[in-house]
Scaffold this motif. Structure first.
Motif, short mmCIF file in Angstrom:
data_model
loop_
_atom_site.label_atom_id
_atom_site.label_comp_id
_atom_site.label_asym_id
_atom_site.label_seq_id
_atom_site.Cartn_x
_atom_site.Cartn_y
_atom_site.Cartn_z
N LEU A 14 8.92 -11.45 85.44
CA LEU A 14 9.14 -10.26 84.49
C LEU A 14 8.96 -11.09 83.10
O LEU A 14 8.02 -10.61 81.93
CB LEU A 14 10.07 -9.41 84.76
N ALA A 15 10.05 -11.68 82.42
CA ALA A 15 9.92 -12.61 81.26
C ALA A 15 8.79 -13.54 80.10
O ALA A 15 8.42 -12.57 79.77
CB ALA A 15 11.09 -13.39 81.25
N GLN A 16 7.98 -13.49 81.52
CA GLN A 16 6.61 -14.07 80.65
C GLN A 16 5.74 -12.94 80.64
O GLN A 16 5.23 -12.82 80.22
CB GLN A 16 6.13 -14.79 81.83
N GLN A 17 6.31 -12.11 81.95
CA GLN A 17 5.04 -10.78 81.70
C GLN A 17 5.10 -9.77 80.07
O GLN A 17 4.99 -9.44 79.46
CB GLN A 17 5.00 -9.91 82.81
N LEU A 18 6.88 -9.72 79.88
CA LEU A 18 7.00 -8.92 78.64
C LEU A 18 6.36 -9.73 77.60
O LEU A 18 5.68 -8.85 76.47
CB LEU A 18 8.20 -9.08 78.43
N ALA A 19 7.15 -10.76 77.44
CA ALA A 19 6.12 -11.93 76.40
C ALA A 19 4.68 -11.68 76.22
O ALA A 19 4.04 -11.77 75.56
CB ALA A 19 6.80 -13.31 76.71
N PHE A 20 3.80 -12.03 77.73
CA PHE A 20 2.01 -12.24 77.26
C PHE A 20 2.11 -10.91 77.04
O PHE A 20 0.91 -10.27 75.73
CB PHE A 20 2.26 -12.30 78.48
N VAL A 21 2.43 -9.45 76.87
CA VAL A 21 1.96 -8.20 76.20
C VAL A 21 2.86 -8.63 75.09
O VAL A 21 1.48 -7.42 74.51
CB VAL A 21 3.11 -6.82 77.41
N LEU A 22 3.33 -8.67 74.44
CA LEU A 22 3.81 -8.32 73.62
C LEU A 22 3.47 -9.22 72.73
O LEU A 22 2.51 -9.25 71.59
CB LEU A 22 5.54 -9.07 73.16
N LYS A 23 2.71 -10.22 73.27
CA LYS A 23 1.42 -11.37 72.15
C LYS A 23 0.39 -10.67 72.46
O LYS A 23 -0.27 -10.56 71.09
CB LYS A 23 1.28 -12.70 73.46
#
Length: 508
Positions: free
Chosen positions: A131-140
């Motif tokens: 989830l942490a990686q997914q949130l950062a990926f979407v923000l990026k």
């Protein structure tokens, strides 16, 4: 300035690339530490990337074991350098501290994502990291799609008074350690939370919007579900610029993706917790069932049988009997004045109290008084229960009883039957419980029927407690047969209350 997001949407296709976890860049004071190390030891300490590890220090990034600290002797120094062994030991110690700091950062990174989804700590560490990686990926992806250089996700707390940094891209990891932003005075977030995209073309000219980062331009859009706001997403640009309606609309889509990811995580977590609760309740139901009596009464002249059915998986009704050391038969019917799990807990307390006090010589009235005292002192005014407690002397056939609260008892002899007086106060309501001693003789063929409130109301609804009760309970029927006959009367009724029946019969 604010721009109303148009009603139409444009699709944005994402390319699923890896989003890296926090790195070791930006350690506060690391440069000063290396400089001080060099001045004291004569050895240069710096971060390096090696192919097969390094001789001098452990890995300082748990996700990348090739990143190490290396030592290099400083040429032309004006003093003697420290011994290599001593410098190496110091470097290893510093590398170990940096490794632990990096692990803490990554744990905090995952924890913030977990909190973003309001997920309780469950054994799902891999999913939390995803989830942490997914949130950062979407923000990026959202920031890069509109030409921005950084992005952040801020979510409301439970009191909707503060916004906490939960995830980000291309921002210092220290943001996770900073206190939450008060919503009061956060004009851009307040405007966004009512449904508008806030476009700040030149932050130097718009300081009153109180942007959280020092960039040249920014956009703030709401992150919300159809029913409630969750927080805001910020994207930041290095240059003063305008953002088109298409770009703000695209950022709104990205914010919707963040909301969907968070909502999905909440639903997954709720499902996990629901299954855990169901398992615990099933175990509690099995435990309750296992504590009901299943032994045969070892008295020549008497038969006893009982039945309890809870309205939910667990409940507050119970029955029990046992032979006391002095030879008397103790029998009880209990009914906790609550529902569900709370009722089960009160019933367990009631049962344990009766079993504990039964070890001492007592009368039925004394038992009710002692149990009342236990419930009152355990949780004054919060645990209430009804109780029928009887003591039968098999030699004299005298049965004394105490009845507290909402229980009913009937005595049948031949074709006649009569209700017994059961008007004592509910247990646990007052510090003192008082009632008169009540006794009667069990004659040959007599049948004692005790019913909890739920069972009594059900028999009344089934019209069983009237003149045809003697016909319903034929002469010579065993205690178990009588229980089954009364159960049949209750079988077709809607189960809304816990139900208990207890039957004691003296043989003819």
């Amino acid at each position: 300035m604010t721009k109303q997001i148009p009603s139409y949407l444009r699709l944005h296709t994402e390319h699923n690339t890896e989003s890296a976890p926090p790195t070791t860049a930006g350690y506060p004071g690391l440069t000063e530490l290396c400089s001080a190390f060099a001045a004291l030891s004569g050895w240069k300490l710096e971060e390096t990337v090696v192919e097969q590890g390094c001789h001098f220090s452990p890995s300082i990034a748990s996700d990348d074991p090739t990143r190490r600290l290396s030592l290099t002797a400083i040429e032309g120094r004006e003093f003697d350098a420290a011994e290599p062994e001593a410098a190496e030991a110091m470097a290893r110690a510093i590398g170990g501290l940096l490794t632990e700091l990096q692990r803490t950062r990554q744990a905090l990174w995952r924890r913030e994502a977990e909190l973003a989804a309001q997920a309780a700590k469950t054994p799902r560490s891999q999913e939390d990291s995803q989830l942490a990686q997914q949130l950062a990926f979407v923000l990026k992806g959202g920031a890069e799609s509109v030409g921005c250089q950084a992005a952040a996700l801020y979510l409301l707390d439970d009191d909707t008074s503060e916004l906490k940094y939960r995830s980000g891209w291309n921002l210092p990891e220290e943001r996770f350690l900073e206190p939450a932003r008060p919503l009061r005075g956060a004009f851009a977030e307040l405007e966004a939370l009512v449904g508008h995209a806030v476009v700040l073309e030149d932050l130097r000219l718009l300081p009153h919007w109180n942007a959280p980062e020092d960039f040249a331009s920014a956009v703030c859009v709401p992150v919300s579900t159809p029913s409630s706001p969750l927080g805001v997403m910020w994207v930041f640009g290095d240059t003063v610029r305008d953002y088109t309606d298409e770009q703000t609309n695209l950022l709104e889509i990205v914010a919707g993706r963040l909301a969907a990811d968070l909502e999905r995580e909440v639903l997954i977590d709720q499902g996990v917790k629901r299954r855990q609760v169901d398992r615990q309740i099933n175990h509690a139901a099995v435990w309750q069932e296992s504590h009901l009596p299943n032994s045969t009464l070892m008295l020549d002249d008497y038969e006893i049988a009982g039945w309890t059915r809870q309205a939910e998986d667990v409940g507050g009704d119970l029955h029990d009997w046992n032979l006391l050391p002095d030879g008397r038969l103790a029998l009880l019917t209990g009914d906790a004045q609550a529902v569900g799990v709370e009722a089960a807990l009160v019933a367990a307390s009631l049962h344990a109290a009766v079993r504990s006090h039964a070890n001492y010589r007592h009368s039925a009235r004394q038992m009710a008084h002692r149990v009342n005292e236990t419930l009152w002192t355990g949780a004054a005014g919060e645990q209430f229960a009804s109780l029928f407690y009887g003591l039968l002397d098999p030699e004299t056939h005298e049965l004394e009883y105490a009845a507290a609260g909402h229980v009913a008892a009937f005595l049948k002899n031949g074709r006649s039957w009569r209700p017994l007086r059961c008007d004592g106060a509910v247990l646990g309501a007052e510090p003192q419980w008082r009632d008169k001693p009540r006794k009667f003789l069990m004659k040959q063929g007599d049948v004692l029927v005790v019913a909890s409130e739920g069972a009594c109301l059900g028999l009344l609804e089934a019209d069983a407690l009237n003149a045809h009760l003697p016909d319903l309970l034929p002469a010579g029927a065993s205690a178990a047969e009588i229980v089954n006959l009364l159960r049949d009367e209750l079988a077709d009724l809607d189960l809304t209350d816990d139900q208990t029946l207890l039957v004691l019969r003296r043989k003819s």
